[in-house]
Design a protein around this motif. Structure first.
Motif, PDB file in Angstrom:
ATOM      1  N   GLY A   1      -5.366   2.197  -1.660  1.00 47.92           N
ATOM      2  CA  GLY A   1      -5.152   0.947  -0.943  1.00 47.92           C
ATOM      3  C   GLY A   1      -3.692   0.655  -0.697  1.00 47.92           C
ATOM      4  N   LEU A   2      -2.865   0.890  -1.708  1.00 51.78           N
ATOM      5  CA  LEU A   2      -1.443   0.585  -1.592  1.00 51.78           C
ATOM      6  C   LEU A   2      -0.742   1.532  -0.632  1.00 51.78           C
ATOM      7  CD1 LEU A   2       0.607  -1.420  -2.855  1.00 51.78           C
ATOM      8  CD2 LEU A   2       1.188   0.376  -4.497  1.00 51.78           C
ATOM      9  N   THR A   3      -1.019   2.830  -0.762  1.00 51.84           N
ATOM     10  CA  THR A   3      -0.281   3.826   0.017  1.00 51.84           C
ATOM     11  C   THR A   3      -0.877   4.083   1.403  1.00 51.84           C
ATOM     12  OG1 THR A   3      -1.521   5.625  -1.048  1.00 51.84           O
ATOM     13  CG2 THR A   3       0.562   4.979  -2.050  1.00 51.84           C
ATOM     14  N   GLU A   4      -2.073   3.553   1.679  1.00 44.63           N
ATOM     15  CA  GLU A   4      -2.632   3.685   3.024  1.00 44.63           C
ATOM     16  C   GLU A   4      -1.767   2.947   4.044  1.00 44.63           C
ATOM     17  OE1 GLU A   4      -4.777   4.748   6.199  1.00 44.63           O
ATOM     18  OE2 GLU A   4      -5.252   5.460   4.180  1.00 44.63           O
ATOM     19  N   PHE A   5      -1.183   1.832   3.617  1.00 38.36           N
ATOM     20  CA  PHE A   5      -0.402   1.008   4.538  1.00 38.36           C
ATOM     21  C   PHE A   5       1.101   1.177   4.352  1.00 38.36           C
ATOM     22  CE2 PHE A   5      -4.503  -1.146   3.954  1.00 38.36           C
ATOM     23  CZ  PHE A   5      -4.932  -1.163   5.269  1.00 38.36           C
ATOM     24  N   LEU A   6       1.547   1.383   3.121  1.00 36.74           N
ATOM     25  CA  LEU A   6       2.968   1.642   2.912  1.00 36.74           C
ATOM     26  C   LEU A   6       3.286   3.048   3.412  1.00 36.74           C
ATOM     27  CD1 LEU A   6       3.571   0.122  -0.639  1.00 36.74           C
ATOM     28  CD2 LEU A   6       3.873  -0.960   1.600  1.00 36.74           C
TER      29      LEU A   6
ATOM     30  N   PHE B   1      -9.424  -2.250  -1.933  1.00 36.94           N
ATOM     31  CA  PHE B   1      -9.465  -3.402  -1.036  1.00 36.94           C
ATOM     32  C   PHE B   1      -8.346  -4.397  -1.350  1.00 36.94           C
ATOM     33  CE2 PHE B   1     -11.022  -7.807  -0.344  1.00 36.94           C
ATOM     34  CZ  PHE B   1     -11.014  -7.798   1.045  1.00 36.94           C
ATOM     35  N   LEU B   2      -8.185  -4.747  -2.609  1.00 35.32           N
ATOM     36  CA  LEU B   2      -7.185  -5.745  -2.992  1.00 35.32           C
ATOM     37  C   LEU B   2      -5.762  -5.218  -2.798  1.00 35.32           C
ATOM     38  CD1 LEU B   2      -8.801  -7.259  -6.224  1.00 35.32           C
ATOM     39  CD2 LEU B   2      -8.764  -8.208  -3.904  1.00 35.32           C
ATOM     40  N   SER B   3      -5.525  -3.987  -3.214  1.00 37.02           N
ATOM     41  CA  SER B   3      -4.186  -3.422  -3.026  1.00 37.02           C
ATOM     42  C   SER B   3      -3.904  -3.190  -1.544  1.00 37.02           C
ATOM     43  CB  SER B   3      -4.037  -2.109  -3.805  1.00 37.02           C
ATOM     44  OG  SER B   3      -4.998  -1.145  -3.397  1.00 37.02           O
TER      45      SER B   3
END
Length: 260
Positions: free
Chosen positions: A14-19, A223-225
């Motif tokens: 979740g975190l690295t999908e967008f960063l 989802f949350l990250s």
């Protein structure tokens, strides 16, 4: 897969999908550190990708609703144009997935040296954005195709999808907020399409050793990250601070290379 492993991998996804640091690259590193074999958990991968799609839908719910309203007016308006650009941007990765899927899957073998090298490419692309200047022009059809090609290249573990597409848009001189919005919306089509193909092809076996609890934990974590990272990334792009992620990818890439 244990619940703790699912929590960690879901959070990473979740975190690295967008960063702009490559979710696939970090998952490969995570699999290596946790002793989890990615090829054995296709169902888990589909679930956490679905979670990041849901987080995108939540963050951009107003934009998506506006696009649908304009699209169903059945006119060649701005919304119809934008949806056309999104569809055009997915053509390169769809072709790549249809004709080279097996070769792509073979890249996910836990080769940290390869992942490290690809992270260095991501670092270079992000560094280039430091010198790019916005010309204030909106994204057009040629831009959508070019950004789509960049997205297709990001199938390799270690090359960030969001980093590559956003960097390409910025290098083309497009508006920062518009580039971020387009980058996150354009990923919906290939992810949903890939998950649908996995379902109908029967590649997701009911015998996969991933229980309901790890799947649920991984989904919630992703989802949350993803919500946090997506909202955070929009502000980062607007402020032009991608250079910090270039430094991060450089450091992690070098560590992966020397640890291989």
């Amino acid at each position: 897969m244990s619940t703790l492993q699912a929590l960690i991998l879901g959070f990473i996804q979740g975190l690295t999908e967008f960063l702009p640091v490559s979710s696939s690259g970090h998952l490969e590193i995570g699999h290596a550190l946790l002793g989890v074999h990615g090829h054995d958990h296709l169902l888990f991968a589909m679930v956490v990708h679905g979670a990041t799609v849901l987080s995108t839908l939540v963050v951009f719910r107003k934009d998506i609703l506006a696009l649908f309203k304009g699209l169903f007016q059945f006119k060649w308006n701005e919304e119809t144009k934008y949806v056309t650009y999104l569809l055009a941007s997915s053509i390169p990765i769809v072709l790549l997935g249809l004709f080279f899927r097996e070769q792509i899957e073979n890249l996910f073998s836990g080769d940290l040296f390869f992942v490290g090298c690809m992270l260095l490419i991501t670092a270079s692309l992000l560094a280039f954005t430091y010198f790019s200047k916005s010309k204030g022009k909106p994204i057009g059809l040629p831009d959508a195709l070019i950004i789509g090609i960049a997205q297709a290249l990001a199938v390799m573990p270690g090359i960030s999808r969001s980093g590559t597409t956003i960097a390409t848009g910025l290098i083309l001189g497009k508006k920062k907020d518009e580039v971020a919005r387009f980058s996150f919306l354009m990923v919906l089509i290939p992810i949903l399409g890939a998950n649908f193909l996995d379902l109908i092809s029967g590649e997701i076996s009911s015998g996969e050793q991933v229980g309901f609890v790890p799947l649920a934990v991984g989904f919630v974590a992703a989802f949350l990250s993803g919500l946090l990272a997506c909202s955070w990334m929009i502000n980062i792009v607007k402020k032009g601070k991608l250079i910090y992620f270039a430094a991060y990818c450089l450091i992690v890439g070098l560590i992966a290379i020397f640890a291989a």
